[in-house]
Design a protein around this motif. Structure first.
Motif, PDB file in Angstrom:
ATOM      1  N   MET A 218       0.835  -1.197   0.000  1.00  0.00           N
ATOM      2  CA  MET A 218       0.000   0.000   0.000  1.00  0.00           C
ATOM      3  C   MET A 218       0.868   1.243   0.000  1.00  0.00           C
ATOM      4  SD  MET A 218      -3.239   0.454  -0.123  1.00  0.00           S
ATOM      5  CE  MET A 218      -4.326  -0.844  -0.585  1.00  0.00           C
ATOM      6  N   ASN A 219       0.278   2.325  -0.370  1.00  0.00           N
ATOM      7  CA  ASN A 219       0.932   3.621  -0.426  1.00  0.00           C
ATOM      8  C   ASN A 219       1.474   4.012   0.943  1.00  0.00           C
ATOM      9  OD1 ASN A 219       1.585   6.331  -0.705  1.00  0.00           O
ATOM     10  ND2 ASN A 219      -0.441   6.960  -1.352  1.00  0.00           N
ATOM     11  N   ASP A 220       2.721   4.467   0.963  1.00  0.00           N
ATOM     12  CA  ASP A 220       3.331   4.871   2.237  1.00  0.00           C
ATOM     13  C   ASP A 220       3.002   6.315   2.600  1.00  0.00           C
ATOM     14  OD1 ASP A 220       4.885   6.406   0.576  1.00  0.00           O
ATOM     15  OD2 ASP A 220       6.783   5.505   1.168  1.00  0.00           O
ATOM     16  N   GLY A 221       2.117   6.957   1.851  1.00  0.00           N
ATOM     17  CA  GLY A 221       1.698   8.309   2.168  1.00  0.00           C
ATOM     18  C   GLY A 221       2.441   9.389   1.419  1.00  0.00           C
ATOM     19  N   SER A 222       3.402   9.030   0.602  1.00  0.00           N
ATOM     20  CA  SER A 222       4.174  10.052  -0.091  1.00  0.00           C
ATOM     21  C   SER A 222       3.539  10.485  -1.411  1.00  0.00           C
ATOM     22  CB  SER A 222       5.606   9.572  -0.324  1.00  0.00           C
ATOM     23  OG  SER A 222       5.610   8.444  -1.159  1.00  0.00           O
ATOM     24  N   ILE A 223       2.448   9.857  -1.805  1.00  0.00           N
ATOM     25  CA  ILE A 223       1.701  10.286  -2.982  1.00  0.00           C
ATOM     26  C   ILE A 223       0.229  10.387  -2.602  1.00  0.00           C
ATOM     27  CG2 ILE A 223       3.347   9.354  -4.656  1.00  0.00           C
ATOM     28  CD1 ILE A 223       1.446   6.981  -5.077  1.00  0.00           C
ATOM     29  N   SER A 224      -0.510  11.115  -3.398  1.00  0.00           N
ATOM     30  CA  SER A 224      -1.938  11.295  -3.114  1.00  0.00           C
ATOM     31  C   SER A 224      -2.705   9.995  -3.318  1.00  0.00           C
ATOM     32  CB  SER A 224      -2.522  12.370  -4.032  1.00  0.00           C
ATOM     33  OG  SER A 224      -2.617  11.867  -5.360  1.00  0.00           O
ATOM     34  N   ARG A 225      -3.870   9.979  -2.757  1.00  0.00           N
ATOM     35  CA  ARG A 225      -4.766   8.834  -2.934  1.00  0.00           C
ATOM     36  C   ARG A 225      -5.110   8.658  -4.417  1.00  0.00           C
ATOM     37  NH1 ARG A 225      -8.690   5.669  -0.242  1.00  0.00           N
ATOM     38  NH2 ARG A 225     -10.638   5.520  -1.396  1.00  0.00           N
ATOM     39  N   ASP A 226      -5.316   9.772  -5.130  1.00  0.00           N
ATOM     40  CA  ASP A 226      -5.655   9.691  -6.551  1.00  0.00           C
ATOM     41  C   ASP A 226      -4.546   9.022  -7.358  1.00  0.00           C
ATOM     42  OD1 ASP A 226      -8.111  10.913  -6.165  1.00  0.00           O
ATOM     43  OD2 ASP A 226      -7.392  12.902  -6.727  1.00  0.00           O
ATOM     44  N   LEU A 227      -3.302   9.419  -7.111  1.00  0.00           N
ATOM     45  CA  LEU A 227      -2.195   8.818  -7.851  1.00  0.00           C
ATOM     46  C   LEU A 227      -1.998   7.368  -7.434  1.00  0.00           C
ATOM     47  CD1 LEU A 227       0.022   8.986  -9.927  1.00  0.00           C
ATOM     48  CD2 LEU A 227       1.514  10.007  -8.186  1.00  0.00           C
ATOM     49  N   ASP A 228      -2.129   7.096  -6.162  1.00  0.00           N
ATOM     50  CA  ASP A 228      -2.014   5.722  -5.669  1.00  0.00           C
ATOM     51  C   ASP A 228      -3.052   4.828  -6.337  1.00  0.00           C
ATOM     52  OD1 ASP A 228      -0.957   3.722  -3.701  1.00  0.00           O
ATOM     53  OD2 ASP A 228      -3.012   3.849  -2.948  1.00  0.00           O
ATOM     54  N   GLN A 229      -4.282   5.298  -6.408  1.00  0.00           N
ATOM     55  CA  GLN A 229      -5.345   4.499  -7.021  1.00  0.00           C
ATOM     56  C   GLN A 229      -5.140   4.351  -8.523  1.00  0.00           C
ATOM     57  OE1 GLN A 229      -9.046   6.224  -5.655  1.00  0.00           O
ATOM     58  NE2 GLN A 229      -9.105   4.808  -3.940  1.00  0.00           N
ATOM     59  N   PHE A 230      -4.705   5.410  -9.176  1.00  0.00           N
ATOM     60  CA  PHE A 230      -4.453   5.323 -10.611  1.00  0.00           C
ATOM     61  C   PHE A 230      -3.387   4.269 -10.897  1.00  0.00           C
ATOM     62  CE2 PHE A 230      -1.594   6.956 -14.061  1.00  0.00           C
ATOM     63  CZ  PHE A 230      -2.364   6.498 -15.125  1.00  0.00           C
ATOM     64  N   LEU A 231      -2.244   4.382 -10.258  1.00  0.00           N
ATOM     65  CA  LEU A 231      -1.145   3.459 -10.538  1.00  0.00           C
ATOM     66  C   LEU A 231      -1.447   2.042 -10.055  1.00  0.00           C
ATOM     67  CD1 LEU A 231       1.868   5.777  -9.660  1.00  0.00           C
ATOM     68  CD2 LEU A 231       1.126   5.054 -11.949  1.00  0.00           C
ATOM     69  N   GLY A 232      -1.943   1.925  -8.836  1.00  0.00           N
ATOM     70  CA  GLY A 232      -2.188   0.606  -8.271  1.00  0.00           C
ATOM     71  C   GLY A 232      -3.380  -0.116  -8.881  1.00  0.00           C
ATOM     72  N   ALA A 233      -4.414   0.628  -9.204  1.00  0.00           N
ATOM     73  CA  ALA A 233      -5.630   0.001  -9.730  1.00  0.00           C
ATOM     74  C   ALA A 233      -5.593  -0.199 -11.242  1.00  0.00           C
ATOM     75  CB  ALA A 233      -6.856   0.832  -9.360  1.00  0.00           C
TER      76      ALA A 233
END
Length: 110
Positions: free
Chosen positions: A1-16
């Motif tokens: 999971m995202n360690d908090g260094s990127i936004s939720r939007d970017l985390d979801q875009f890249l991860g999903a």
């Protein structure tokens, strides 16, 4: 999971969108980005995401960037022969291109 260094939007875009089965949804990474844009056709949001990608590319050296994307975000895409830094740059450029097209289309509808 995202360690908090990127936004939720970017985390979801890249991860999903670049998960282990990304290739079932599109032939290539460009198609994956296009699918994302089709689901979220908001120019300002796409530009913001592109800027955050640029910031991420500048903040992390290549080995750290790869480790972060794969282990923390869950990206399961190998951009070979590109580096992750180069690949993310191309993603940011494609997002900006889509944003510009959306802005042009919106302007012509007025």
């Amino acid at each position: 999971m995202n360690d908090g260094s990127i936004s939720r939007d970017l985390d979801q875009f890249l991860g999903a969108y670049f998960h282990q089965d990304w290739d079932l949804e599109a032939e290539d990474w460009e198609g994956v980005v296009d699918s994302y844009v089709k689901a979220r056709p908001v120019a300002r949001a796409l530009c913001n995401l592109a800027q955050e990608i640029d910031n991420l590319r500048q903040a992390r050296a290549e080995p750290d960037l790869e480790q972060f994307l794969v282990n923390s975000v869950g990206v399961d895409y190998l951009p070979d022969p590109l580096t992750y830094t180069e690949w993310l740059g191309q993603i940011a450029d494609r997002l900006r291109t889509h944003a510009a097209m959306i802005d042009e289309r919106t302007a012509s509808e007025r």
